[in-house]
Enzyme design. Structure first.
Site, PDB file in Angstrom:
ATOM      1  N   LYS A 187       2.012  10.324   8.395  1.00 43.42           N
ATOM      2  CA  LYS A 187       1.182   9.005   9.402  1.00 43.42           C
ATOM      3  C   LYS A 187       1.634   9.772  10.756  1.00 43.42           C
ATOM      4  O   LYS A 187       1.445  11.475  11.175  1.00 43.42           O
ATOM      5  CB  LYS A 187       1.032   8.404   9.668  1.00 43.42           C
ATOM      6  CG  LYS A 187       0.499   7.896   8.362  1.00 43.42           C
ATOM      7  CD  LYS A 187      -0.157   6.231   8.520  1.00 43.42           C
ATOM      8  CE  LYS A 187      -1.968   5.525   7.759  1.00 43.42           C
ATOM      9  NZ  LYS A 187      -1.101   4.890   6.356  1.00 43.42           N
ATOM     10  N   PHE A 209       0.905  -1.018  -0.102  1.00 42.88           N
ATOM     11  CA  PHE A 209       0.172   0.140  -0.164  1.00 42.88           C
ATOM     12  C   PHE A 209       0.955   1.263  -0.164  1.00 42.88           C
ATOM     13  O   PHE A 209       1.885   1.386   0.949  1.00 42.88           O
ATOM     14  CB  PHE A 209      -1.224   0.026   1.915  1.00 42.88           C
ATOM     15  CG  PHE A 209      -1.741   1.291   1.137  1.00 42.88           C
ATOM     16  CD1 PHE A 209      -3.148   0.891   0.316  1.00 42.88           C
ATOM     17  CD2 PHE A 209      -1.311   2.288   1.951  1.00 42.88           C
ATOM     18  CE1 PHE A 209      -4.033   2.155   0.121  1.00 42.88           C
ATOM     19  CE2 PHE A 209      -2.256   3.536   1.374  1.00 42.88           C
ATOM     20  CZ  PHE A 209      -3.624   3.611   1.340  1.00 42.88           C
ATOM     21  N   ASP A 263       9.021   3.421   2.071  1.00 38.31           N
ATOM     22  CA  ASP A 263       7.902   4.481   2.124  1.00 38.31           C
ATOM     23  C   ASP A 263       8.056   3.411   4.070  1.00 38.31           C
ATOM     24  O   ASP A 263       7.412   2.378   4.161  1.00 38.31           O
ATOM     25  CB  ASP A 263       7.023   3.567   1.428  1.00 38.31           C
ATOM     26  CG  ASP A 263       5.648   3.997   2.031  1.00 38.31           C
ATOM     27  OD1 ASP A 263       5.680   4.428   2.890  1.00 38.31           O
ATOM     28  OD2 ASP A 263       4.624   3.576   1.090  1.00 38.31           O
TER      29      ASP A 263
HETATM   30  C1  LIG Z   1      -1.098   5.417   5.078  1.00 38.52           C
HETATM   31  C2  LIG Z   1       0.555   4.676   4.233  1.00 38.52           C
HETATM   32  C3  LIG Z   1       0.310   5.706   2.649  1.00 38.52           C
HETATM   33  C4  LIG Z   1      -0.868   6.738   2.376  1.00 38.52           C
HETATM   34  O1  LIG Z   1      -0.354   7.627   3.039  1.00 38.52           O
HETATM   35  P1  LIG Z   1      -1.857   8.716   3.266  1.00 38.52           P
HETATM   36  O2  LIG Z   1      -1.680  10.055   3.812  1.00 38.52           O
HETATM   37  O3  LIG Z   1      -3.008   7.892   3.183  1.00 38.52           O
HETATM   38  O4  LIG Z   1      -1.706   9.947   1.344  1.00 38.52           O
HETATM   39  C5  LIG Z   1       1.027   5.514   1.955  1.00 38.52           C
HETATM   40  N1  LIG Z   1       2.656   4.315   2.286  1.00 38.52           N
HETATM   41  C6  LIG Z   1       1.712   3.377   3.590  1.00 38.52           C
HETATM   42  C7  LIG Z   1       3.074   2.516   4.093  1.00 38.52           C
HETATM   43  C8  LIG Z   1       0.869   3.727   3.806  1.00 38.52           C
HETATM   44  O5  LIG Z   1       0.795   3.366   5.488  1.00 38.52           O
END
Ligand SMILES: *Cc1c(COP(=O)(O)O)cnc(C)c1O
Length: 405
Positions: free
Chosen positions: A262, A148, A233
């Protein structure tokens, strides 16, 4: 009883009384009907005065819990001085946040954005720009199944949720998928077309999928030898969530490009993309954003970093995580527990995660179900032993109710 306690606070419950035209909001998720009106540390109150023990915390964003004093006072102070000067002007907190994050990560420079998806977009743009000069012809980024990376068109294409790369055609291309945690598969997929490897250190949205030990280290080595970039990420795993400031520290696998989101803002919309000196190749006009790195948001993120830097903060994350994991493993109905720090998933013996989440909400505990058989726990990184015990108790009640109604 917990669930029906009225908040003992002078804060007014500011949500308008029913009936409110809730149809005015686009329905993009199946949300419980009550609006949330107040948060304090581990606790959240809805418009009916119900008190909930929050083990979602804004989706792992409230690193310091709800309405922490440090963020409140940083916002108060900064908003009386300067909120936003414009993306075309410098501001002090942005410099300070960039230097703190680069010093802590060992990376050279930072760029700020407003969401995880946007930071990841910036990472892909930077990698492609780097590739144009350093790996001519290579345009592919290898990502992983179930990954994700966010909900922009390109990040949906980069993500590994089944069907996501074709959901809103025409979709951006250039992403190749391999199974997560499989170093040999990654090795086999790297070719002359490859520009970068992009993974989450732990797949969060997939259900807290922890790769085998050595995976990140192996990817680091592979990327180095192949002359491609490693993009991590850490939008979900960064800023203390796994017990280290960055999850890559567990394996000394420093990436070429790192993204944060986050927890970075502790509930405020700010994200970051950091990179090594060799990779920082944006030229004027390549990247930007109206709200990027505003004085207000960067001042808030600095308050989070100061708190996380405090001696004992990460120790609490690790200890409370061990407490939570041990309690989950003892909970009847749970057959597998996986995670790190304060990011945990529990797999149930049956695909009953959604009813368990509903029963937990009724009992006064907020958790989520990333998969039909999997529960996820992402409490405040400041959670206490008592709160963890309470959560385990409420969870056991919910599981028992669902398994033996
Ligand atoms: C939540 C998340 C995203 C996306 O972040 P947003 O602030 O919702 O755009 C990207 N990568 C990971 C691993 C995430 O958990």
């Amino acid at each position: 009883m917990l669930a029906n306690e009225v908040p003992h606070s002078s804060h007014p419950l500011t949500c308008p009384a029913e009936p409110v035209a809730r149809e005015a909001l686009m329905a993009i998720a199946d949300r419980p009907p009550a609006a949330m009106v107040r948060g304090d540390g581990a606790w959240l109150w809805d418009e009916h005065g119900r008190k909930l023990l929050d083990f979602i915390q804004g989706w792992a964003v409230n690193a310091l819990g709800h309405c922490p004093a440090e963020i409140v006072s940083a916002l108060q102070r900064q908003s009386q001085t300067l909120i936003s000067a414009s993306p075309a002007l410098h501001n002090g907190p942005q410099f300070e946040l960039a230097s703190r994050l680069t010093a802590a990560s060992g990376l050279a420079q930072a760029h700020f954005a407003n969401s995880g998806a946007e930071a990841n977009e910036a990472a892909v743009k930077l990698a492609r720009k780097w590739g144009q000069a350093n790996r001519p012809g290579a345009t592919e980024i290898i990502t992983t199944d179930q990954a994700f990376h966010g909900r922009t068109l390109a990040m949906m294409a980069a993500s590994g949720k089944p069907g996501w790369d074709q959901k809103f055609p025409p979709m951006p291309t250039g992403f190749v998928k391999v199974p997560f945690g499989d170093l040999a598969a990654m090795q086999a997929a790297v070719s002359r077309q490859t520009l970068a490897i992009m993974v989450e250190p732990i797949q969060g949205e997939a259900g807290v999928v922890v790769p085998p030990p050595g995976y990140l280290e192996g990817l680091r080595k592979l990327a180095h030898e192949a002359g491609v970039l490693l993009i991590l990420d850490e939008v979900q795993t960064g800023i203390g969530r796994t017990g280290k400031l960055f999850a890559f520290e567990h394996e000394s696998a420093r990436p070429d490009i790192l993204t944060l989101g986050k927890g970075l803002g502790g509930g405020l919309p700010i994200s970051a993309m950091l990179a090594t000196r060799e990779v920082c190749c944006f030229e004027y006009g390549d990247q930007g954003g109206t709200f990027n790195g505003s004085a207000l948001m960067t001042a808030g993120a600095l308050a989070v970093l100061n708190a996380v830097d405090d001696a004992g903060f990460l120790k609490n994350v690790t200890e409370r995580g061990a407490q939570l994991a041990a309690g989950l493993a003892r909970t009847k109905g749970i057959v597998e527990v996986r995670g790190a720090g304060l990011l945990w998933a529990a797999r149930l013996s049956q695909p009953l995660a959604v009813p368990v989440v509903t029963a937990a909400l009724q009992a006064g505990l907020l958790i989520n179900a990333p998969r039909p058989d999997t529960l996820r726990f992402m409490p405040s990184l400041r959670t206490t032993p008592d709160e963890v015990e309470k959560a385990l108790l409420l969870l056991q009640q919910a599981v028992t109710k669902v398994y033996a109604p």
